[in-house]
Enzyme design. Structure first.
Site, mmCIF file in Angstrom:
data_model
loop_
_atom_site.group_PDB
_atom_site.id
_atom_site.type_symbol
_atom_site.label_atom_id
_atom_site.label_comp_id
_atom_site.label_asym_id
_atom_site.label_seq_id
_atom_site.Cartn_x
_atom_site.Cartn_y
_atom_site.Cartn_z
ATOM 1 N N HIS A 43 -7.739 -5.484 0.396
ATOM 2 C CA HIS A 43 -6.503 -4.751 0.653
ATOM 3 C C HIS A 43 -5.721 -5.409 1.788
ATOM 4 O O HIS A 43 -6.208 -5.512 2.899
ATOM 5 C CB HIS A 43 -6.894 -3.320 1.025
ATOM 6 C CG HIS A 43 -5.766 -2.354 0.938
ATOM 7 N ND1 HIS A 43 -5.132 -2.073 -0.239
ATOM 8 C CD2 HIS A 43 -5.170 -1.595 1.890
ATOM 9 C CE1 HIS A 43 -4.198 -1.168 -0.022
ATOM 10 N NE2 HIS A 43 -4.192 -0.874 1.264
ATOM 11 N N SER A 63 0.808 -1.210 0.000
ATOM 12 C CA SER A 63 0.000 0.000 0.000
ATOM 13 C C SER A 63 0.850 1.273 0.000
ATOM 14 O O SER A 63 1.708 1.420 -0.851
ATOM 15 C CB SER A 63 -0.972 -0.036 1.182
ATOM 16 O OG SER A 63 -2.043 0.808 0.904
#
Ligand code: GTR
Length: 437
Positions: free
Chosen positions: A417, A275
């Site tokens: 995610h 990320s």
């Protein structure tokens, strides 16, 4: 507590919010739904990507030599100027202090080293804490996976020998971080993202640093981070770079230490990041070619994903939520990605000819998996200059079907995610393919 269950459609996936039990990430997600992002593939508008092989003078780059000597530095310069800001070099008088070495760590499977990297010669110089695990049985210097962590070195494993970070951390709504300081309860809290034992079993070392050692991840973080404390040493003003630049710079300083550690094969260092820390890993590897293999996990906007594709997070959204991440100049491109002289496929092209792995999650719409795939695909012409094959496909692969030929790999995994054991297993297999030929 009232047991009210609400189903809220958010940017990444549907989360069930239990009133009173809202975690900070789902809170973030609930807020994010009003940020104006597009999550409908049918609404993606047409865009034209800048050609990485087109030089400023209009000429087309046709050889690896031209790329390396002129076009690569020019593209890197564009990213510094328009996106991430300046990238500092190695300070002259760094020094290292090995705080502890345990040859019987993790039940005897690992050697654990903890090293303070001081950025100047002063005894109390600004510093970062490196946690390094090496496989116990290694007979020679080992390749090492490196990456920054979100929550402190102590979060990557429950190993009681890891020094508890004393730096600023965001408070949690449990007892892990209280008054912005880690407590014993924080040990091992990110263990799922750091399968240390599996990495070691594969014959690799793993090294990590807490991102907050470089710059705490909040709007005022720059005031206590290296952008301020090393301003004169590095000759870069606070507002000439951003937090991503500071984190990326820390990854290069980790490399400086690893080059001095005789148990490490510094020619086989794999730089990884998830990320926002994937954005930092890509930016570090763009500037610093000592990293032999590059891994981006769900790095999304400002990372692997194309900025011009209006899907998921956008430049406007990221600049609004995280105004301190990029160079101030990047704000000029909020709502006008098409004006940027670069797009993120050109960042990926800066990895060439080094092996590159880009990973997405199918439910991670916010990071735009398709934009990550297309960006990887569009880096291929630069790899081709070096005689390197690309992904070997034109369409996105199915979920959990990693693709790639010799040098560039990609997968889209089941789930949202995060960085999972599945992701790491693919990265390890890829590193095996590159290093154990
Ligand atoms: C989000 C941000 C993303 C990504 C992510 C993360 O809030 O919008 O760009 O970086 O955080 O780091 O988990």
């Amino acid at each position: 507590m009232k047991n009210v269950i609400k189903n809220i459609k958010v940017n990444r996936y549907k989360v069930v919010l239990l009133a009173g039990l809202i975690s900070s990430s789902s809170l973030y997600s609930a807020v994010a739904q009003s940020r104006g992002e597009n999550l409908d593939e049918a609404k993606v508008t047409a865009y034209i990507l800048p050609d990485p092989l087109k030089a400023a003078n209009g000429k087309t780059i046709t050889s690896a030599k031209e790329w390396t000597n002129t076009q690569r530095p020019a593209v890197l310069q564009l990213f510094q100027e328009h996106v991430y800001g300046k990238f500092a070099g190695k300070p002259k008088n760094m020094h290292f202090k090995v705080n502890s070495v345990d040859k019987e760590a993790l039940g005897g499977k690992a050697i654990r080293k903890q090293v303070t990297v001081f950025f100047t010669q002063a005894a109390d110089a600004p510093s970062m804490e490196v946690l390094l695990y090496l496989p116990k049985e290694a007979k020679k210097p080992v390749p090492v996976f490196i990456g920054l962590n979100f929550n402190g070195d102590h979060s990557v494993n429950a190993d009681p020998g890891i020094l508890l970070s004393t730096r600023w951390l965001a408070n949690t709504n449990n007892d892990r971080v209280v008054n912005n300081r880690a407590t014993e309860a924080a040990r091992g809290s990110s263990i799922k993202s750091w399968p240390v034992e599996e990495i070691l079993a594969g014959g690799y070392g793993v090294a990590t640093v807490y991102r907050g050692d470089l710059e705490p991840d909040h709007r005022n973080g720059w005031k206590t981070g290296i952008r301020t404390t090393l301003k004169s040493e590095l000759g870069i003003k606070e507002d000439e770079w951003g937090a991503i630049g500071a984190w990326a710079w820390g990854l290069s300083r980790m490399m400086d230490y690893l080059e001095t550690d005789k148990d490490v094969n510094a020619k086989q260092v794999v730089i990884t990041g998830h990320s926002r820390l994937g954005k930092a890993a890509l930016w570090a590897a763009a500037n610093d070619t000592r990293f032999a293999l590059v891994v981006s996990n769900d790095s999304g906007e400002g990372g692997a994903a194309l900025a011009r594709r209006n899907f998921g997070e956008t430049i406007a959204i990221i600049n609004k939520s995280f105004p301190y991440w990029f160079s101030p100049k990047f704000k000029e491109y909020s709502g006008q990605a098409d004006k940027l002289p670069v797009d993120q496929h050109m960042l990926l092209a800066l990895m060439a000819p080094r092996p590159l792995y880009v990973a997405s999650g199918v439910d991670d719409a916010w990071a735009d998996p398709k934009g990550e795939f297309l960006s990887t695909k569009n880096a291929e012409p630069v790899y081709a200059l070096f005689g390197k094959k690309g992904l070997g496909v034109t369409q996105m692969p199915s979920v959990d079907q990693p693709i790639g030929s010799d040098t560039i790999h990609y997968h889209i995994r089941t789930g949202g995610h995060g960085i999972t054991l599945y992701d790491w297993q693919q990265f390890i297999a890829f590193a095996d393919q590159q290093f154990k030929k």
